[in-house]
Design an enzyme around this catalytic site. Structure first.
Site, PDB file in Angstrom:
ATOM      1  CB  ALA A 367      36.753  42.731  46.297  1.00 45.96           C
ATOM      2  N   GLY A 371      36.338  36.359  47.551  1.00 45.94           N
ATOM      3  CA  GLY A 371      36.243  36.606  46.124  1.00 45.94           C
ATOM      4  C   GLY A 371      35.641  37.970  45.861  1.00 45.94           C
ATOM      5  CE  LYS A 372      38.515  41.235  42.279  1.00 53.07           C
ATOM      6  NZ  LYS A 372      39.138  41.800  41.053  1.00 53.07           N
ATOM      7  CE  LYS A 387      29.222  36.327  48.670  1.00 54.71           C
ATOM      8  NZ  LYS A 387      29.018  35.943  50.082  1.00 54.71           N
ATOM      9  CG  ASP A 484      30.509  35.923  59.581  1.00 57.37           C
ATOM     10  OD1 ASP A 484      31.006  36.490  60.575  1.00 57.37           O
ATOM     11  OD2 ASP A 484      30.956  36.077  58.437  1.00 57.37           O
TER      12      ASP A 484
END
Length: 678
Positions: A367, A371-372, A387, A484
């Site tokens: 998480a 979100g999770k 996701k 990223d």
């Protein structure tokens, strides 16, 4: 001595014989019970009580089933196949199915779900690079159909438009003429497909079960053969790659049907073994029609029974209506007209809900602010990661879903595969391949959870991520900037190979396109100086982040660690200091036992080369691969020319950020919120 030589001779003979047998097994098979077959399934395809079930009552979707073992086709290769199929129309006649020979067993994103038999779409239709042969069994009688019959057999080469087709029929020996055969009748039908690689001739023949196999003109010379339904001169060596997969594809559109394969025989290089019809499973029975209503009796008992029955039915209808609306609300999705072109990549929320057992907490993988992520399992047995990303509005959603579709077309062994998506009000669900070993971040920094990685495993992960970045930057149809790259976004598969994931910040650019300044996003310690200064992301900003990632893996510490002494807080500056002192080996991860000092020194220098302040001084990912493989020598660098992404950040700022964040990985927004930003 003679005895030893004789034994060695027989060993060689045995190995050769075994290899021939194994090769033969790979080139032919016979399936009656598909639960014992080694098949690759996707979409709606599943095994239903031993039958191969390609499609069901789901509209606008596809199903594929391919033999997992590839086959080698040469210029003179022949093949023969025989299978029994049944199509049970649930509404209309469905879209149809096809036998397919393809260079890939993964056609999930190739075919449009509303047509084209799940094989082709508007972007790839009639492209020679498809390398696909399909024998279509088309039941689509809509105005969109490319062929002129709603019940025909066709030969397709790289396109949904058949090079030759004929109305489905078979030759009846008793009547001495061709009899029309309804493909979507729900009855079992036999089909034979034979290709002679010498004569370059392809024949296709149909017959209802249990008609015996007609004599093939390709594999018989003495008996007069029956004329096939379709016969076409084709040089498949000009179409096929050397390595091909055989299997089936089916699709449904606005109408739907159940499509079954009940038995399948295949052989490359000769005549396929004839199917034993007694072993063929019958197609599932359809529900019988309702009985006609009985005449109403004047007896009072019957009146009471009818009244009670009507009341009970009304109650059940009301209850069913309540349950229906509850389930509709529970599984409600957002689906707009413009999303139809992405339908092969769209999952239903209902299926994802069931796959994750209702998004239970014991299925939670992780998480964060996005979100999770939950672990799930599809009916086919495929494990997935789902996701749940929360979004506020529809602004930019069309472009975002288009980029998701582009991500789904990325294919590289060191990328986490995006399988598809689902949209609901207020949230977006992304479906990925499940990576059983979690993230590299856990292996490097969660000492209580996982074992340490060896030096060879770390080196292999670095090489894998480098290969993935080269693919994104130079080898795909567009330039993909990941933006990223860090250890927490590198996931490990079952063999601990590194796979680059989380494309939430990724951007896609046409080659030659001028890049514009954008919102500065990323993680402190991985962001290049020019990104934080001007907001322009290029392939060289990814290279900078990759350099920080190399140092992170070799040193076993994060790029920013405020708890360390001031001179060691920033990993990049600490490596530069040790480089000037010629003490680079002192900063290699202490958890490593044996490691090769020369390889460690090479990686640390490569990490610093990628972290140069001037983007032009950084290597391309192609050069990085050459350095990693030892095909080029890393140029001499000055440890003073490497630059931290935020050159003016103070140690006090880093310490203050630690107290306001739950992790040492901070986004650039953390800085702008705390200290006024740009």
């Amino acid at each position: 001595m003679a005895g030893v030589l004789e034994s060695f001779f027989w060993i060689i003979i045995c190995i050769h014989v075994v290899s021939l047998v194994l090769a033969q097994d790979r080139d032919q098979f016979l399936h009656y019970n598909f639960s014992q077959a080694d098949l690759h399934l996707d979409g709606m395809a599943n095994i239903d009580d031993g039958r191969l079930h390609l499609t069901n009552n789901t509209t606008k979707s596809t199903g594929h089933a391919f033999n997992k073992t590839p086959m080698q086709f040469t210029a003179s290769s022949s093949f023969s196949t025989e299978f029994v199929f049944a199509m049970l129309p649930l509404q209309g006649d469905g879209q149809g199915m096809a036998f397919v020979v393809s260079p890939t067993k993964d056609l999930r994103y190739a075919g449009a779900a509303t047509s084209d038999l799940g094989i082709f779409n508007k972007t790839n239709d009639n492209k020679t690079e498809n390398h696909i042969l399909a024998i279509e069994l088309d039941t689509n009688d809509s105005s969109e159909s490319f062929d002129k019959s709603g019940n025909h057999v066709g030969i397709d080469i790289n396109s949904i438009v058949s090079v030759e087709y004929a109305n489905a029929s078979y030759f009846n020996d008793t009547q001495g003429k061709n009899i029309t055969l309804s493909l979507a009748s729900g009855k079992s039908i036999l089909i034979w497909i034979d290709y002679d690689g010498i004569k370059k001739l392809l024949n296709v023949t149909l017959a209802p079960v249990p008609t015996p196999k007609p004599v093939s003109p390709l594999f018989s010379r003495s008996i007069k053969p029956r004329v096939p339904l379709l016969s076409r001169s084709i040089n498949l060596s000009e179409i096929f790659n050397e390595t091909m997969y055989v299997g089936f594809s089916g699709s449904t559109g606005t109408v739907k049907s159940d499509q079954y394969i009940l038995g399948w025989s295949f052989k490359k290089g000769g005549q396929a073994e004839s199917l034993d019809i007694s072993k063929i499973l019958d197609p599932p029975n359809r529900p019988p029609p309702p009985l006609p209503p009985t005449s109403r009796s004047k007896d009072s008992k019957n009146i009471i029974i009818i009244s009670v029955t009507v009341t009970s039915i009304a109650f059940l209808l009301i209850l069913g209506g309540i349950l229906y609306f509850y389930k509709n609300k529970k599984y409600a999705e957002v689906l707009e007209q413009w999303e139809n072109e992405y339908s092969p990549q769209r999952f239903s929320f209902k299926n994802l809900y069931k796959a994750t057992r209702g998004f239970r907490e014991n299925r939670l993988l992780g998480a964060g602010g996005f979100g999770k992520v939950y672990k799930g399992e599809l009916p086919s047995g495929t494990q997935i990661a789902v996701k749940r990303v929360y979004h506020d509005a529809e602004q930019g959603m069309t472009q975002y879903v288009a980029e998701i579709a582009s991500m789904g077309r990325l294919r590289h062994k060191n990328l986490v595969q995006l399988l598809g998506y689902c949209r609901r009000k207020g949230e977006l669900l992304l479906v990925y391949d499940y990576m059983p070993n979690g993230s590299l971040d856990d292996y490097l920094f969660n000492r209580n959870k996982l074992k340490d990685l060896s030096w060879s495993q770390r080196l292999n992960i670095i090489k894998g991520v480098a290969s993935a970045l080269l693919y994104l930057h130079e080898e795909w149809e567009q330039v993909v900037l990941h933006r990223d790259i860090k250890a927490s976004n590198i996931l490990l598969d079952a063999d601990l190979n590194g796979r680059l994931g989380d494309f939430g910040l990724a951007r896609f650019h046409d080659r030659g396109e001028n890049l514009q300044a954008t919102r500065v996003v990323g993680t402190i310690g991985y962001m290049a100086p020019e990104l934080t200064a001007m907001g322009v992301a290029t392939t060289k900003t990814d290279v900078y982040a990759f350099g920080s990632f190399i140092l992170e893996v070799v040193c076993g510490r994060r790029p920013v660690e405020p708890d360390r002494p001031p001179e060691q807080m920033l990993l990049l500056k600490w490596v530069a200091t040790c480089g000037r002192r010629d003490t680079l080996m002192d900063i290699v991860d202490s958890k490593l036992g044996d490691f090769k000092a020369e390889e460690a020194k090479l990686l640390l220098k490569l990490g610093m080369l990628c972290s140069q302040s001037n983007p032009e001084s950084r290597p391309s990912m192609r050069d990085v691969i050459k350095y990693l493989e030892g095909n080029a020598t890393i140029p001499s660098i000055s440890f003073d020319t490497a630059g931290f992404g935020m050159p003016n950040i103070s140690n006090e700022t880093i310490t203050q950020m630690t107290t306001t964040s739950s992790s040492a990985n901070f986004s650039f927004e953390d800085v702008t919120i705390l200290f006024g930003g740009r």
